[in-house]
Design a protein around this motif. Structure first.
Motif, short mmCIF file in Angstrom:
data_model
loop_
_atom_site.label_atom_id
_atom_site.label_comp_id
_atom_site.label_asym_id
_atom_site.label_seq_id
_atom_site.Cartn_x
_atom_site.Cartn_y
_atom_site.Cartn_z
N UNK A 73 0.87 -1.18 0.00
CA UNK A 73 0.00 0.00 0.00
C UNK A 73 0.91 1.23 0.00
N UNK A 74 0.92 2.00 -1.10
CA UNK A 74 1.82 3.16 -1.16
C UNK A 74 1.65 4.14 0.00
N UNK A 75 0.44 4.17 0.55
CA UNK A 75 0.17 5.10 1.65
C UNK A 75 0.73 4.61 2.98
N UNK A 76 1.28 3.40 2.98
CA UNK A 76 1.93 2.87 4.18
C UNK A 76 3.41 2.61 3.96
N UNK A 77 3.92 3.12 2.85
CA UNK A 77 5.30 2.86 2.44
C UNK A 77 6.20 4.05 2.74
N UNK A 78 7.39 3.76 3.24
CA UNK A 78 8.43 4.78 3.38
C UNK A 78 9.46 4.56 2.27
N UNK A 79 9.82 5.63 1.57
CA UNK A 79 10.72 5.50 0.45
C UNK A 79 9.97 5.16 -0.81
N UNK A 80 10.69 4.62 -1.80
CA UNK A 80 10.10 4.40 -3.12
C UNK A 80 10.61 3.10 -3.72
N UNK A 81 9.80 2.57 -4.63
CA UNK A 81 10.17 1.40 -5.42
C UNK A 81 10.13 1.75 -6.90
N UNK A 82 11.20 1.38 -7.59
CA UNK A 82 11.21 1.42 -9.06
C UNK A 82 11.32 -0.03 -9.50
N UNK A 83 10.32 -0.50 -10.24
CA UNK A 83 10.23 -1.91 -10.58
C UNK A 83 10.17 -2.10 -12.09
N UNK A 84 11.00 -3.00 -12.60
CA UNK A 84 10.95 -3.41 -14.01
C UNK A 84 10.67 -4.91 -14.02
N UNK A 85 9.41 -5.32 -14.25
CA UNK A 85 9.10 -6.75 -14.20
C UNK A 85 9.68 -7.57 -15.33
N UNK A 86 9.92 -6.95 -16.49
CA UNK A 86 10.53 -7.65 -17.62
C UNK A 86 11.60 -6.72 -18.22
N UNK A 87 12.86 -6.99 -17.85
CA UNK A 87 13.94 -6.10 -18.28
C UNK A 87 14.30 -6.28 -19.75
N UNK A 88 14.11 -7.50 -20.27
CA UNK A 88 14.43 -7.76 -21.67
C UNK A 88 13.17 -8.27 -22.38
N UNK A 89 12.30 -7.36 -22.84
CA UNK A 89 11.04 -7.80 -23.45
C UNK A 89 11.22 -8.61 -24.72
N UNK A 114 23.85 4.20 -25.35
CA UNK A 114 22.68 4.76 -26.04
C UNK A 114 22.72 4.54 -27.54
N UNK A 115 23.94 4.30 -28.09
CA UNK A 115 24.09 4.13 -29.53
C UNK A 115 24.54 2.70 -29.88
N UNK A 116 24.33 1.76 -28.93
CA UNK A 116 24.78 0.39 -29.15
C UNK A 116 23.71 -0.46 -29.83
N UNK A 117 23.92 -1.77 -29.79
CA UNK A 117 22.93 -2.70 -30.32
C UNK A 117 21.78 -2.81 -29.32
N UNK A 118 20.75 -3.60 -29.65
CA UNK A 118 19.52 -3.57 -28.87
C UNK A 118 19.74 -3.92 -27.39
N UNK A 119 20.54 -4.93 -27.11
CA UNK A 119 20.78 -5.30 -25.71
C UNK A 119 21.42 -4.14 -24.95
N UNK A 120 22.38 -3.49 -25.58
CA UNK A 120 23.05 -2.35 -24.95
C UNK A 120 22.11 -1.17 -24.78
N UNK A 121 21.23 -0.96 -25.74
CA UNK A 121 20.26 0.14 -25.63
C UNK A 121 19.25 -0.11 -24.51
N UNK A 122 18.77 -1.36 -24.40
CA UNK A 122 17.85 -1.68 -23.31
C UNK A 122 18.54 -1.54 -21.96
N UNK A 123 19.78 -2.04 -21.86
CA UNK A 123 20.53 -1.91 -20.61
C UNK A 123 20.75 -0.45 -20.26
N UNK A 124 21.07 0.36 -21.25
CA UNK A 124 21.29 1.78 -21.01
C UNK A 124 20.00 2.48 -20.57
N UNK A 125 18.88 2.13 -21.18
CA UNK A 125 17.61 2.75 -20.81
C UNK A 125 17.29 2.47 -19.35
#
Length: 337
Positions: A73-89, A114-125
């Motif tokens: 429950x975000x209203x009971x949370x201290x701090x923040x979460x950044x979540x990527x459920x699928x890093x390599x779609x 940022x100017x690499x191949x797809x894996x490098x671009x996804x990792x950079x993003x």
């Protein structure tokens, strides 16, 4: 508190927001989008980054994230979460470990380009938007084969960020914690491009849980993962509750370049041991028999004492195949109930 921002996605205090990072286009114009969930608490606290499916067929972590998010429950949370459920779609869509376009292991190319191949671009993003200058801690959920221990990878060493990573690994609460040594082979196989190791280089404590059961949902492993992420959040003061640990935890040491147990001859390997079993040097671990004569052609013995960390999932082996791994036990921790 200010809003939590990742790319064009924003979450105000007490909010959970779903969005995506646009990495680019496929040849047919299909956009490459990495899903992102932001959960901004109402109290001050750390920013925890959690990702899964950097290897597309490792899906237990995705289910771990679903269950963790459903409990918050975000209203009971201290701090923040950044979540990527699928890093390599792209790998996820193709049901394979590596990015299918270039057959690249995305967890060898962080922080990406940022100017690499797809894996490098996804990792950079991911690195530039979600982690660099934002995350205080990182959990990178992975999945091993079904004949490998469920454990957590951390680096072997004494500096402060590695020590703090070790604390995260301990409270995550797997029975086994593997400390990875940097050797020459470590460099040759590009382990410096693992997200966990890049985070450590930038002073961000990071762990890699290896949850059992690739290409399937293993209920026991998922439950360990959910408990582990929540344990870390409790440890960091993000949510309330008691940390749940197993009665005993084994700290293991592993070097990528150390000798592995391989077959000298081809055939079918019959193991007499299983992951988690403690063995002694020269102990018989199994045998290989010929499919032509059905006779035993090779007896496999332990080259050192330790704990069985891995047994080959597929018993049909060629000469030179890796069939077993033994890791040295460097510490055993007894946890009070």
């Amino acid at each position: 508190m200010s809003k939590l921002k990742v790319g064009s996605i924003e979450a105000s205090p007490g909010e959970m927001v779903y969005g995506s990072l646009n990495v680019g286009l496929m040849a047919d114009g299909t956009p490459i989008e990495i899903p992102v969930i932001l959960i901004q608490g109402v109290g001050d606290g750390p920013v925890l980054y959690v990702q899964a499916a950097c290897h597309g067929e490792e899906i237990n972590g995705v289910e771990v994230i679903r269950r963790v998010v459903s409990k918050l429950n975000p209203k009971e949370l201290k701090g923040s979460l950044i979540i990527v459920p699928v890093a390599n779609p792209l790998a996820f869509r193709s049901k394979q470990s590596y990015t299918p376009i270039e057959l690249e292991n995305m967890n060898r190319v962080f922080p990406g380009r940022p100017d690499g191949r797809l894996s490098e671009r996804m990792a950079y993003a991911i690195w530039s938007n979600c982690i660099k200058d934002k995350a205080d801690y990182v959990i990178d959920l992975h999945t091993g084969v079904r004949t490998m221990l469920t454990f957590i990878f951390v680096e072997y060493g004494e500096d402060e960020v590695i020590r703090r990573s070790g604390e995260l690994a301990r409270v995550f609460g797997t029975e086994y914690i593997v400390k990875e040594v940097r050797d020459e082979y470590w460099k040759r196989i590009r382990f410096g491009g693992k997200l966990r190791n890049v985070c450590n280089e930038h002073g961000i404590p990071s762990i890699t849980p290896e949850l059992d059961g690739r290409r399937c949902l293993n209920e026991e492993a998922v439950q360990i993962g959910v408990r582990g992420v929540l344990n870390v959040m409790k440890y960091l003061g993000m949510i309330k509750g008691n940390i749940e640990l197993p009665p005993k935890q084994y700290i293991l040491k592993w070097s990528p370049g150390e000798p592995k147990i391989t077959s000298s001859l081809g055939g079918i390997f019959i193991s007499k041991v299983k992951p988690g079993q403690i063995v002694k040097e020269d102990q018989v671990l199994g045998f290989i028999y010929s499919v032509k004569t059905l006779e035993v052609v090779e007896e496999i013995k332990a080259h050192k004492s330790g704990i069985i960390r891995y047994v080959t999932e597929y018993p049909v082996v060629n000469a030179g195949d890796r069939i077993l791994d033994i890791s040295e036990i460097i510490e055993v921790i007894e946890n009070k109930g």
